[in-house]
Design a protein around this motif. Structure first.
Motif, short mmCIF file in Angstrom:
data_model
loop_
_atom_site.label_atom_id
_atom_site.label_comp_id
_atom_site.label_asym_id
_atom_site.label_seq_id
_atom_site.Cartn_x
_atom_site.Cartn_y
_atom_site.Cartn_z
N ASP A 15 0.81 -1.22 0.00
CA ASP A 15 0.00 0.00 0.00
C ASP A 15 0.84 1.27 0.00
N ARG A 16 2.13 1.11 0.27
CA ARG A 16 3.01 2.29 0.26
C ARG A 16 3.83 2.35 -1.03
N CYS A 17 3.47 1.51 -1.98
CA CYS A 17 4.14 1.45 -3.30
C CYS A 17 5.55 0.89 -3.21
N ARG A 18 5.85 0.16 -2.13
CA ARG A 18 7.18 -0.42 -1.99
C ARG A 18 7.18 -1.85 -2.52
N THR A 19 8.24 -2.23 -3.23
CA THR A 19 8.36 -3.60 -3.72
C THR A 19 8.89 -4.45 -2.57
N ASN A 20 9.21 -5.71 -2.87
CA ASN A 20 9.78 -6.57 -1.81
C ASN A 20 11.19 -6.11 -1.42
N GLN A 21 11.81 -5.24 -2.24
CA GLN A 21 13.10 -4.64 -1.87
C GLN A 21 12.80 -3.29 -1.20
N ARG A 22 13.27 -3.11 0.02
CA ARG A 22 12.86 -1.94 0.82
C ARG A 22 13.19 -0.60 0.17
N HIS A 23 14.22 -0.58 -0.68
CA HIS A 23 14.64 0.71 -1.26
C HIS A 23 14.15 0.89 -2.70
N ILE A 24 13.36 -0.08 -3.19
CA ILE A 24 12.86 0.03 -4.57
C ILE A 24 11.33 0.13 -4.55
N TYR A 25 10.83 1.19 -5.15
CA TYR A 25 9.39 1.44 -5.20
C TYR A 25 8.92 1.35 -6.65
N ALA A 26 7.63 1.20 -6.84
CA ALA A 26 7.07 1.22 -8.20
C ALA A 26 5.73 1.94 -8.15
N ALA A 27 5.42 2.65 -9.23
CA ALA A 27 4.16 3.42 -9.28
C ALA A 27 3.63 3.44 -10.71
N GLY A 28 2.32 3.58 -10.81
CA GLY A 28 1.69 3.72 -12.12
C GLY A 28 1.33 2.39 -12.75
N ASP A 29 1.15 2.42 -14.07
CA ASP A 29 0.65 1.25 -14.82
C ASP A 29 1.52 0.01 -14.63
N VAL A 30 2.82 0.19 -14.39
CA VAL A 30 3.71 -0.96 -14.29
C VAL A 30 3.34 -1.87 -13.10
N THR A 31 2.59 -1.33 -12.15
CA THR A 31 2.17 -2.15 -11.01
C THR A 31 0.90 -2.94 -11.35
N GLY A 32 0.26 -2.59 -12.47
CA GLY A 32 -0.97 -3.30 -12.88
C GLY A 32 -2.14 -3.02 -11.96
N ARG A 33 -2.06 -2.01 -11.12
CA ARG A 33 -3.14 -1.79 -10.16
C ARG A 33 -4.23 -0.86 -10.69
N PHE A 34 -4.01 0.45 -10.65
CA PHE A 34 -5.05 1.36 -11.14
C PHE A 34 -4.46 2.06 -12.36
N GLN A 35 -4.95 1.73 -13.57
CA GLN A 35 -4.25 2.24 -14.74
C GLN A 35 -4.86 3.54 -15.25
N PHE A 36 -4.65 4.58 -14.45
CA PHE A 36 -5.13 5.92 -14.79
C PHE A 36 -4.01 6.91 -14.51
N THR A 37 -3.99 8.01 -15.25
CA THR A 37 -2.97 9.02 -15.02
C THR A 37 -3.06 9.59 -13.60
N HIS A 38 -4.29 9.86 -13.14
CA HIS A 38 -4.41 10.44 -11.79
C HIS A 38 -3.92 9.47 -10.73
N MET A 39 -4.08 8.16 -10.98
CA MET A 39 -3.60 7.18 -10.01
C MET A 39 -2.08 7.00 -10.10
N SER A 40 -1.52 7.17 -11.31
CA SER A 40 -0.06 7.13 -11.45
C SER A 40 0.54 8.27 -10.63
N GLU A 41 -0.08 9.44 -10.72
CA GLU A 41 0.42 10.60 -9.95
C GLU A 41 0.26 10.35 -8.45
N HIS A 42 -0.91 9.83 -8.08
CA HIS A 42 -1.17 9.57 -6.65
C HIS A 42 -0.16 8.55 -6.10
N MET A 43 0.06 7.48 -6.85
CA MET A 43 1.00 6.44 -6.39
C MET A 43 2.42 7.00 -6.31
N ALA A 44 2.77 7.87 -7.26
CA ALA A 44 4.10 8.48 -7.22
C ALA A 44 4.26 9.30 -5.94
#
Ligand code: FAD
Ligand code: NAD
Length: 483
Positions: free
Chosen positions: A289-318
């Protein structure tokens, strides 16, 4: 602590990458953004912006009542995309913010290092304390017999067409297929949509999706729903799509072009995620829920996570990712208040859990409805098709979700998103003064329904008795009355 060349490397310069690198530099982190193509990503070049330009030009073509001049459409597409790029995405804008921008493809070589493969063929090894992966998605091409050998368009090639096709088959009646079906039909193409689902826009309220489909059918779009595609064949001149019919027979559709709009797949293959130890599935990079991957220092946001594929959600996740990563403030993805809109005419928009999800969870709620045909601005504009539905608690008026079909639905849903996110109830909305005549006043009138529905003959009897009123008891039987 080991020293790294950068505090933050952002991979990908689309909506999520632009937001996160700007924020990173703004918080004082030494930030590098890597992009393999042009900054702006899908939204500016192959997604939201060109599709909305097309919808706007298509509406004008419908009003004029004649086929669009494709050369003009292409000119407008190029001109406005460039304008958006120059105003919001140009590398110099980000360099001014303090972001270093590098072009090339990023491939992880270890948990804290990557190789930047530059366009001139040179490579550069770079290290960073944190990473944010924002490499987006591309069209998913379904495993349909013959598709690999048949020319087809995706959102990547659609807006670069040299001429307006005389006819087009679209595989997929999701947001891309539906928006583009209406746009091309209005511009002068005969459009046919094929979907294996039994209604278009499967994430929206089926009742509203059906009403929108009816409107599109009136304009000439043909829909083949609940059909599976047997095979695809053809060449640059003609495409054939064989579909199965309900009685078991097969029907062959044919058109000049084929558009594949059957969902998205994440851009993860070339990232070397294995070297960084990042967990990835077919639907995307797994994040919490914090956009963190299984590696503590690597995060992912936007369409690449396959979660919410919208521009506003990409910005929110970022924002969520950078806030956790650089400020160490525990911010979570606000998954309960996600709005979206499909920009057809009429528009269709949604906020929060779907009605089906509320029902499945056994949530008790009332539906408060207001029709566009009773909104004076919709009447003066001649766009009376549509409804606002708000789902809320009967006694408190707490907003749980909303669906809107109609003009400016995408803007209107924002009114409910603001209220719902901040705990404002339908009573608060109903007590707020909205200007007349506006579409937004429709949102307030939908909120008024909370007062109206809580009014009862019993209450009126009580008022009459207490204050000695002598009028007749009102007829409260019309569920859609507005006062
Ligand atoms: C036709 C269409 C219409 C849409 N309309 C809307 C809409 O109206 N509203 C809405 O909210 N959403 C809409 N969307 C969805 C929206 O475009 C996406 O959700 C959004 O663009 C995702 O942003 P992102 O930053 O995750 O990815 P992207 O915008 O795809 O950016 C990813 C970037 O990463 C780069 N990249 C990839 N791999 C690498 C690598 N290895 N190294 C370096 N760079 C790399 C890519 O070149 C790209 O620039 C639409 C999408 C489509 C296709
Ligand atoms: N206005 C907007 O916000 C907007 C506009 C366009 C796209 N988008 C985003 O882009 C994403 C992708 O859009 P999309 O429309 O490609 O995907 P989608 O997943 O939303 O819809 C794909 C459709 O294709 C159908 N389909 C899939 N495989 C099929 C097959 N083999 N045969 C027949 N039908 C098949 C599915 O049933 C579904 O209805 C959306 O989920 C949305 O988040 C947003």
């Amino acid at each position: 602590m080991p020293t790294y060349e950068y505090d933050l490397i952002v991979i990908g310069g689309g909506a999520a990458g632009l937001t996160s690198s700007g924020m990173g530099a703004g918080f004082g982190a030494k930030t590098l953004m890597i992009e393999r193509d042009r900054l702006g990503g899908d939204c500016t070049w192959y997604g939201c912006v060109p599709s909305k330009i097309m919808l706007n030009l298509a509406k004008k073509a419908k009003i004029r009542g004649r086929k669009a001049d494709w050369a003009e459409v292409r000119q407008t597409l190029d001109y406005i995309r460039d304008e958006v790029y120059e105003d919001a995405d140009h590398p110099d804008i980000f360099r001014k913010m303090g972001v270093e921008v590098a072009f090339g493809t990023a491939v992880f070589t270890g948990p804290h290092s990557l190789t930047l493969k530059q366009p001139d063929g040179n490579s550069r090894e770079i290290t960073s304390r944190y990473f944010l992966i924002a490499t987006g998605s591309r069209a998913m091409v379904p495993p349909i017999s013959g598709l690999d050998e048949t020319p087809y368009l995706t959102n990547h090639s659609l807006f670069e067409l040299r001429e307006l096709p005389e006819s087009m088959i679209i595989i997929g009646g999701g947001p891309i297929g539906t928006e583009m079906a209406q746009a091309f039909q209005r511009l002068g193409t005969q459009v046919t949509v094929v979907d294996r689902a039994n209604e278009i826009l499967g994430k929206d309220l089926p009742e509203f999706a059906g009403m929108l489909r009816n409107e599109m059918e009136k304009e000439g779009v043909r829909f083949y729903l609940n059909r599976s595609i047997q095979s695809v064949s053809g060449d640059d001149r003609r495409i054939m799509v064989s579909i199965s019919c309900a009685d078991g027979s097969t029907k062959t559709l044919s058109a000049a072009k084929l558009l594949v709009a059957a969902g998205r797949q994440p851009n993860t293959e070339t990232l070397g995620l294995g070297q960084a130890g990042v967990h990835v599935t077919k639907s995307g990079i797994s994040v919490n829920d914090r956009c963190r991957t299984n590696q503590r220092h690597i995060y992912a946001a936007g369409d690449v996570t396959g979660r919410f594929q919208f521009t506003h959600m990409s910005e929110h996740m970022a924002k969520v990712a950078v806030t956790n990563m650089l400020l160490k403030v525990p911010m979570k993805i606000d998954a309960r208040h996600v709005p979206w809109a499909t920009y057809t005419d009429p528009e269709i928009a949604h906020l929060g859990p779907t009605k089906a999800e509320l029902d499945a969870a056994g949530t008790r709620y009332e539906t408060y409805r207001f029709p566009y045909k009773k909104n004076d601005r919709a009447i003066t504009d001649g766009v009376t098709t549509g409804w606002i539905y708000v789902y809320a608690k009967k006694f408190s008026g707490k907003i749980l979700a909303a669906d809107i079909l109609g003009a400016h639905a995408g803007d209107l849903i924002g009114q409910f998103a603001l209220a719902m996110r901040n705990g404002l109830t339908l009573r608060n909305m109903a007590d707020t003064i909205f200007p007349y005549p506006t579409y937004a006043l429709g949102a307030r009138r939908a909120a008024d329904q909370w007062y109206i529905k809580n009014q009862s003959v019993g209450l009126v009897k009580w008022l009459k008795r207490i204050f000695g009123y002598r009028g007749p008891l009102p007829d409260l039987s019309d569920p859609d009355r507005i006062v």
